[in-house]
Design an enzyme around this catalytic site. Structure first.
Site, short mmCIF file in Angstrom:
data_model
loop_
_atom_site.label_atom_id
_atom_site.label_comp_id
_atom_site.label_asym_id
_atom_site.label_seq_id
_atom_site.Cartn_x
_atom_site.Cartn_y
_atom_site.Cartn_z
N ASP A 1 -9.10 -4.74 1.69
CA ASP A 1 -7.56 -5.36 1.89
C ASP A 1 -7.46 -6.30 3.02
O ASP A 1 -7.02 -7.70 2.71
CB ASP A 1 -6.79 -3.98 2.26
N SER B 1 0.98 -0.96 0.38
CA SER B 1 -0.13 0.10 -0.05
C SER B 1 1.23 1.40 -0.22
O SER B 1 0.71 1.96 -0.54
CB SER B 1 -1.12 0.09 1.35
N THR C 1 -1.40 4.44 2.73
CA THR C 1 -2.42 5.15 2.04
C THR C 1 -2.75 6.98 2.29
O THR C 1 -2.13 7.51 1.39
CB THR C 1 -3.91 4.47 1.59
ZN ZN Z 1 -2.57 -4.98 2.65
#
Ligand code: ZN
Length: 374
Positions: free
Chosen positions: A255, A83, A136
């Site tokens: 995720d 990520s 992120t």
């Molecule tokens: Zn992940």
């Protein structure tokens, strides 16, 4: 004499009308830099999106897009990314190494899209359901050589001049090893900080919400409609803005469902994401000068929708359940599958085709360049 007077009156009137027309055009020019909303569904590949069409109750909001493309998510060293490198590619326009936050392959900080647009007079916002220092969101305001440097990343947030921040990760601000209290630093800078609830933002100030010590609850049963509420709060805030804005929103838990190979959680999380997507598309339809881009950093879990079989064997074979599908996984980690990109609004057609993840940064910048003076 009378004729000359009428002539001059006509000249004056003509000049006044042209001037006011020019002013109107000026005003339009300022207003025409597009707002950009960038929605990232962490771990959301095509199979994840497909669950909305096989397990969802309502028609999926993904059907409301006409401009669709794919990106290749690999980082600079490996086919399967993480990520940090994934979000950094979107944020700085360069592929880098895994774990990198806003830095190039040689660990050098690079200007991110948020910093670039701030210089172009944009307001900015970052929203997530995990820690605001998570990989992120961090890629959009921090520069760190490793994603686990949560306390350093939090320091960047204090100076990032972001107008609206919603997320978790409070502990990296007020329970730090260096003893500093960054919540006080934010207040000193004039921020309205709420560490308890998603109260109404002050439209004339910058607002930071740190609503959990670390991540918000990963399960819908505990989190409820928090994601939709946070998104609505951000839209209400920026709707009041006289300036254009860039808003990054992360849906984080698709995720997690992939890592856990948890089919039930995945379906729930995609449903929650889809609901929030509906709110965003409704908003963009009402505010046509807003570009909405929706994608993921990578796929997680190697999810697929395959035929479903009975658990028990008959004559050494499992019997097929006709016309039923099962969400199954072939990995507990991220995968290298191409990732869908959906766009709506000014420049949306630029997102058609197949390209690299870092091209999304360049596409966003070129939509800005092409529309800012229209
Ligand atoms: Zn992940």
């Amino acid at each position: 004499m009378k004729c000359i007077f009428i002539f001059w009156l006509a000249v004056v009137l003509f000049t006044i009308t042209s001037c006011s027309k020019l002013k109107e055009k000026d005003k339009f020019a300022k207003a025409s830099a597009p707002n950009i909303i960038f929605l990232i569904g962490d771990g959301m590949g095509l199979s994840q999106i497909s669950t909305a069409y096989y397990f969802g109750d309502e028609k999926s909001n993904f059907s409301r897009f006409r401009n669709i493309g794919f990106h290749r998510s690999s980082d600079l060293k490996y086919k399967v990314t993480d990520s940090a490198a994934g979000a950094t590619a979107f944020a700085i326009g360069q592929k880098t190494y895994r774990r990198a936050i806003g830095v190039s392959i040689d660990s050098i900080p690079q200007e991110n899209i948020l910093e670039f647009l701030q210089k172009e007079n944009y307001k900015t916002g970052v929203v997530t359901m995990t820690s605001i220092t998570g990989a992120t969101p961090a890629a959009f305001y921090a520069h760190a050589v490793h994603r686990d440097m949560n306390e350093d990343i939090a320091t960047y947030l204090v100076d990032a001049d972001i107008d609206l921040v919603i997320g978790g990760g409070r502990q990296y601000f007020n329970k730090r090893k260096d003893g500093k209290n960054l919540i006080l630093s934010l207040i000193e800078k004039g921020y309205l900080v709420d560490t308890l609830e998603l109260s109404k933002p002050d439209f004339n100030r910058q607002n930071v919400y740190l609503l959990a010590d670390d991540n918000m609850p990963s399960r819908i049963a505990e989190r409820g409609d928090m994601f939709a509420k946070a998104t609505r709060t951000a839209l209400d805030y920026f709707e009041q803005s006289p300036k254009p804005y860039f808003l990054m929103i992360e849906g984080a838990f698709i995720d997690w469902a992939g890592h856990g190979n948890d089919a039930e959680m995945l379906v729930e999380e995609v449903e929650d994401f889809d609901k929030t997507l509906g709110i965003l598309i409704d908003f963009v339809e009402k505010h046509p000068n807003t570009l909405l881009v929706v994608t993921a950093d990578h796929e997680t879990g190697g999810a697929s929708l395959a035929k479903k079989y009975h658990d028990t064997e008959v004559f050494g074979r499992k019997k097929l359940i006709p016309d039923e599908i099962e969400l199954s996984f072939n990995s507990k980690e991220h995968t290298a599958t191409l990732i869908p990109v959906f766009a709506k609004g000014p420049g949306a057609e630029d997102f058609q085709g197949i390209y690299e993840n870092n091209d999304i940064y360049h596409k966003l910048i070129s939509v800005y360049q092409a529309n800012k003076n229209k």
